[in-house]
Motif scaffolding. Sequence first.
Motif, PDB file in Angstrom:
ATOM      1  N   LEU A 147     -16.403  24.911  19.507  1.00 26.60           N
ATOM      2  CA  LEU A 147     -17.453  23.962  19.136  1.00 26.60           C
ATOM      3  C   LEU A 147     -17.901  24.173  17.689  1.00 26.60           C
ATOM      4  O   LEU A 147     -18.224  23.202  16.993  1.00 26.60           O
ATOM      5  CB  LEU A 147     -18.638  24.081  20.082  1.00 26.60           C
ATOM      6  CG  LEU A 147     -18.450  23.469  21.469  1.00 26.60           C
ATOM      7  CD1 LEU A 147     -19.629  23.786  22.357  1.00 26.60           C
ATOM      8  CD2 LEU A 147     -18.235  21.975  21.362  1.00 26.60           C
TER       9      LEU A 147
ATOM     10  N   ILE B  37     -18.959  18.478  18.054  1.00 26.93           N
ATOM     11  CA  ILE B  37     -18.591  17.239  18.734  1.00 26.93           C
ATOM     12  C   ILE B  37     -17.102  17.197  19.037  1.00 26.93           C
ATOM     13  O   ILE B  37     -16.691  16.997  20.155  1.00 26.93           O
ATOM     14  CB  ILE B  37     -18.978  16.010  17.898  1.00 26.93           C
ATOM     15  CG1 ILE B  37     -20.486  15.996  17.695  1.00 26.93           C
ATOM     16  CG2 ILE B  37     -18.522  14.729  18.565  1.00 26.93           C
ATOM     17  CD1 ILE B  37     -20.979  14.944  16.743  1.00 26.93           C
ATOM     18  N   PHE B  38     -16.286  17.370  18.016  1.00 25.39           N
ATOM     19  CA  PHE B  38     -14.848  17.239  18.197  1.00 25.39           C
ATOM     20  C   PHE B  38     -14.257  18.584  18.482  1.00 25.39           C
ATOM     21  O   PHE B  38     -13.165  18.828  18.575  1.00 25.39           O
ATOM     22  CB  PHE B  38     -14.205  16.627  16.958  1.00 25.39           C
ATOM     23  CG  PHE B  38     -14.772  15.273  16.635  1.00 25.39           C
ATOM     24  CD1 PHE B  38     -14.519  14.203  17.457  1.00 25.39           C
ATOM     25  CD2 PHE B  38     -15.576  15.096  15.542  1.00 25.39           C
ATOM     26  CE1 PHE B  38     -15.032  12.966  17.145  1.00 25.39           C
ATOM     27  CE2 PHE B  38     -16.102  13.866  15.239  1.00 25.39           C
ATOM     28  CZ  PHE B  38     -15.824  12.787  16.047  1.00 25.39           C
TER      29      PHE B  38
ATOM     30  N   SER C  81      -9.537  21.015  26.402  1.00 27.44           N
ATOM     31  CA  SER C  81     -10.533  20.647  25.396  1.00 27.44           C
ATOM     32  C   SER C  81     -10.230  21.250  24.032  1.00 27.44           C
ATOM     33  O   SER C  81     -10.953  20.986  23.073  1.00 27.44           O
ATOM     34  CB  SER C  81     -11.920  21.083  25.849  1.00 27.44           C
ATOM     35  OG  SER C  81     -12.262  20.421  27.035  1.00 27.44           O
TER      36      SER C  81
ATOM     37  N   TRP D 169     -18.528  20.725  26.298  1.00 24.95           N
ATOM     38  CA  TRP D 169     -19.928  20.542  26.684  1.00 24.95           C
ATOM     39  C   TRP D 169     -20.055  20.434  28.200  1.00 24.95           C
ATOM     40  O   TRP D 169     -21.076  20.800  28.772  1.00 24.95           O
ATOM     41  CB  TRP D 169     -20.517  19.310  26.012  1.00 24.95           C
ATOM     42  CG  TRP D 169     -20.733  19.517  24.556  1.00 24.95           C
ATOM     43  CD1 TRP D 169     -19.995  19.000  23.532  1.00 24.95           C
ATOM     44  CD2 TRP D 169     -21.740  20.325  23.938  1.00 24.95           C
ATOM     45  NE1 TRP D 169     -20.480  19.436  22.334  1.00 24.95           N
ATOM     46  CE2 TRP D 169     -21.553  20.254  22.552  1.00 24.95           C
ATOM     47  CE3 TRP D 169     -22.773  21.108  24.437  1.00 24.95           C
ATOM     48  CZ2 TRP D 169     -22.365  20.919  21.653  1.00 24.95           C
ATOM     49  CZ3 TRP D 169     -23.587  21.777  23.542  1.00 24.95           C
ATOM     50  CH2 TRP D 169     -23.381  21.676  22.163  1.00 24.95           C
TER      51      TRP D 169
ATOM     52  N   TRP E 198     -15.302  17.401  23.351  1.00 27.41           N
ATOM     53  CA  TRP E 198     -16.474  17.068  24.145  1.00 27.41           C
ATOM     54  C   TRP E 198     -16.369  17.655  25.546  1.00 27.41           C
ATOM     55  O   TRP E 198     -17.381  17.829  26.225  1.00 27.41           O
ATOM     56  CB  TRP E 198     -16.664  15.558  24.218  1.00 27.41           C
ATOM     57  CG  TRP E 198     -15.430  14.817  24.620  1.00 27.41           C
ATOM     58  CD1 TRP E 198     -14.504  14.272  23.784  1.00 27.41           C
ATOM     59  CD2 TRP E 198     -14.975  14.558  25.936  1.00 27.41           C
ATOM     60  NE1 TRP E 198     -13.491  13.697  24.516  1.00 27.41           N
ATOM     61  CE2 TRP E 198     -13.761  13.856  25.839  1.00 27.41           C
ATOM     62  CE3 TRP E 198     -15.464  14.859  27.198  1.00 27.41           C
ATOM     63  CZ2 TRP E 198     -13.029  13.455  26.957  1.00 27.41           C
ATOM     64  CZ3 TRP E 198     -14.736  14.457  28.314  1.00 27.41           C
ATOM     65  CH2 TRP E 198     -13.546  13.760  28.176  1.00 27.41           C
TER      66      TRP E 198
END
Length: 73
Positions: free
Chosen positions: A66, A72-73, A20, A30, A27
Amino acid sequence: MLNLASILVGILSLAIVIPSQIPLLGWGNWFALPLIVVGIVLGQLSSSRGGRNFNLVVLLIVIVRLSLGGGIF
């Protein structure tokens, strides 16, 4: 025993967090957050603190990633 479970949950969440770190895959962090919270709770219930500390380090990586990506990205 709970410390070992906490470390295993931390390793599983770290396996999600590492890919990630690539742009546009943020994302995935998350999805790792609930696992990290479970690992922290298991580590807190244990008599040893190694698993909890490992999960806190993984949580720190996720929070920094984050915040850099705007959530988000």
